[in-house]
Design a protein around this motif. Structure first.
Motif, PDB file in Angstrom:
ATOM      1  N   ALA A  52     -10.753   1.330  -3.890  1.00 58.56           N
ATOM      2  CA  ALA A  52      -9.830   0.690  -4.832  1.00 58.56           C
ATOM      3  C   ALA A  52      -8.379   1.042  -4.506  1.00 58.56           C
ATOM      4  O   ALA A  52      -7.489   0.185  -4.571  1.00 58.56           O
ATOM      5  CB  ALA A  52     -10.168   1.094  -6.266  1.00 58.56           C
ATOM      6  N   MET A  53      -8.134   2.285  -4.121  1.00 54.54           N
ATOM      7  CA  MET A  53      -6.776   2.691  -3.741  1.00 54.54           C
ATOM      8  C   MET A  53      -6.314   1.948  -2.488  1.00 54.54           C
ATOM      9  O   MET A  53      -5.168   1.507  -2.408  1.00 54.54           O
ATOM     10  CB  MET A  53      -6.702   4.199  -3.513  1.00 54.54           C
ATOM     11  N   LEU A  54      -7.218   1.808  -1.518  1.00 54.69           N
ATOM     12  CA  LEU A  54      -6.856   1.100  -0.284  1.00 54.69           C
ATOM     13  C   LEU A  54      -6.606  -0.380  -0.549  1.00 54.69           C
ATOM     14  O   LEU A  54      -5.743  -0.993   0.085  1.00 54.69           O
ATOM     15  CB  LEU A  54      -7.926   1.304   0.790  1.00 54.69           C
ATOM     16  N   ALA A  55      -7.330  -0.962  -1.491  1.00 56.77           N
ATOM     17  CA  ALA A  55      -7.081  -2.358  -1.873  1.00 56.77           C
ATOM     18  C   ALA A  55      -5.692  -2.483  -2.492  1.00 56.77           C
ATOM     19  O   ALA A  55      -4.949  -3.429  -2.192  1.00 56.77           O
ATOM     20  CB  ALA A  55      -8.152  -2.845  -2.846  1.00 56.77           C
ATOM     21  N   LYS A  56      -5.319  -1.531  -3.338  1.00 57.55           N
ATOM     22  CA  LYS A  56      -3.979  -1.544  -3.936  1.00 57.55           C
ATOM     23  C   LYS A  56      -2.911  -1.334  -2.867  1.00 57.55           C
ATOM     24  O   LYS A  56      -1.841  -1.944  -2.911  1.00 57.55           O
ATOM     25  CB  LYS A  56      -3.861  -0.474  -5.024  1.00 57.55           C
ATOM     26  N   LEU A  57      -3.187  -0.456  -1.907  1.00 58.09           N
ATOM     27  CA  LEU A  57      -2.257  -0.220  -0.801  1.00 58.09           C
ATOM     28  C   LEU A  57      -2.046  -1.519  -0.015  1.00 58.09           C
ATOM     29  O   LEU A  57      -0.911  -1.888   0.289  1.00 58.09           O
ATOM     30  CB  LEU A  57      -2.787   0.893   0.114  1.00 58.09           C
ATOM     31  N   ALA A  58      -3.137  -2.187   0.310  1.00 62.79           N
ATOM     32  CA  ALA A  58      -3.036  -3.447   1.048  1.00 62.79           C
ATOM     33  C   ALA A  58      -2.204  -4.467   0.263  1.00 62.79           C
ATOM     34  O   ALA A  58      -1.320  -5.117   0.825  1.00 62.79           O
ATOM     35  CB  ALA A  58      -4.431  -4.007   1.342  1.00 62.79           C
ATOM     36  N   ALA A  59      -2.470  -4.582  -1.027  1.00 60.33           N
ATOM     37  CA  ALA A  59      -1.717  -5.529  -1.858  1.00 60.33           C
ATOM     38  C   ALA A  59      -0.223  -5.185  -1.880  1.00 60.33           C
ATOM     39  O   ALA A  59       0.629  -6.078  -1.868  1.00 60.33           O
ATOM     40  CB  ALA A  59      -2.277  -5.551  -3.275  1.00 60.33           C
ATOM     41  N   GLU A  60       0.077  -3.904  -1.871  1.00 66.24           N
ATOM     42  CA  GLU A  60       1.469  -3.441  -1.932  1.00 66.24           C
ATOM     43  C   GLU A  60       2.224  -3.734  -0.630  1.00 66.24           C
ATOM     44  O   GLU A  60       3.359  -4.187  -0.658  1.00 66.24           O
ATOM     45  CB  GLU A  60       1.495  -1.936  -2.240  1.00 66.24           C
ATOM     46  N   VAL A  61       1.609  -3.447   0.510  1.00 66.52           N
ATOM     47  CA  VAL A  61       2.329  -3.554   1.786  1.00 66.52           C
ATOM     48  C   VAL A  61       2.180  -4.910   2.474  1.00 66.52           C
ATOM     49  O   VAL A  61       2.933  -5.215   3.390  1.00 66.52           O
ATOM     50  CB  VAL A  61       1.939  -2.431   2.761  1.00 66.52           C
ATOM     51  N   GLU A  62       1.223  -5.724   2.047  1.00 66.80           N
ATOM     52  CA  GLU A  62       1.020  -7.030   2.676  1.00 66.80           C
ATOM     53  C   GLU A  62       1.858  -8.123   1.996  1.00 66.80           C
ATOM     54  O   GLU A  62       1.727  -9.280   2.335  1.00 66.80           O
ATOM     55  CB  GLU A  62      -0.459  -7.414   2.641  1.00 66.80           C
ATOM     56  N   LYS A  63       2.717  -7.735   1.055  1.00 70.05           N
ATOM     57  CA  LYS A  63       3.544  -8.718   0.331  1.00 70.05           C
ATOM     58  C   LYS A  63       4.440  -9.493   1.268  1.00 70.05           C
ATOM     59  O   LYS A  63       4.991  -8.969   2.198  1.00 70.05           O
ATOM     60  CB  LYS A  63       4.435  -8.005  -0.700  1.00 70.05           C
TER      61      LYS A  63
END
Length: 147
Positions: free
Chosen positions: A136-147
């Motif tokens: 779940a943290m990695l999914a949030k990380l991806a959402a944050e940096v893939e903007k």
């Protein structure tokens, strides 16, 4: 005592520097990645990678809350190591290139498990639960940096 390990990984469509900088930013970046399992998050010293001292409570199950006070080091490029002063737990975040504009993030945690039947259940179930939290943290990380 047997050592217990939980690990997961993810490919993220962002360059390694951006991904690492977000993970290492304990003041602004990391709080955005936390799940409902974390509470009482507080940066006590530093806040950017090496030299950071950060506190949180991790509630992996309804009955198990771990009070964590973590010292952060950067032993090699692309790697953050969080050592808990309150236990044997050590979490390592490793960010490496995975092709152009992509990164591979691996997170693993190891600790000395309990003995006896409690240790059996810990070794059996804790890695899966912690793996779900990290996913779940990695999914949030991806959402944050893939903007």
């Amino acid at each position: 005592m047997a050592q217990v390990e939980a690990a997961t990984e993810r490919i993220i469509a962002a360059n390694p520097e951006t991904v690492f900088d977000t993970l290492a930013d304990y003041k602004n970046g990391r709080p955005k990645l936390l799940t409902e399992h974390f509470s009482e998050y507080e940066v006590r010293e530093g806040g950017d990678g090496e030299g950071t001292l950060v506190h949180w409570k991790l509630q992996a199950t309804s009955k198990r809350v771990r009070d964590c006070l973590l010292e952060v080091t950067e032993p090699t490029d692309g790697q953050l190591v969080e050592k808990d002063r309150n236990s044997s737990m050590v979490t390592t975040w490793t960010v490496t290139p995975a092709g152009e504009g992509r990164s591979k993030v691996v997170v693993s945690t190891v600790w000395n498990g309990a003995k006896g039947i409690g240790g059996f259940f810990e070794r059996t179930f804790a890695p899966k639960g912690l793996g779900r939290i990290y996913d779940a943290m990695l999914a949030k990380l991806a959402a944050e940096v893939e903007k």
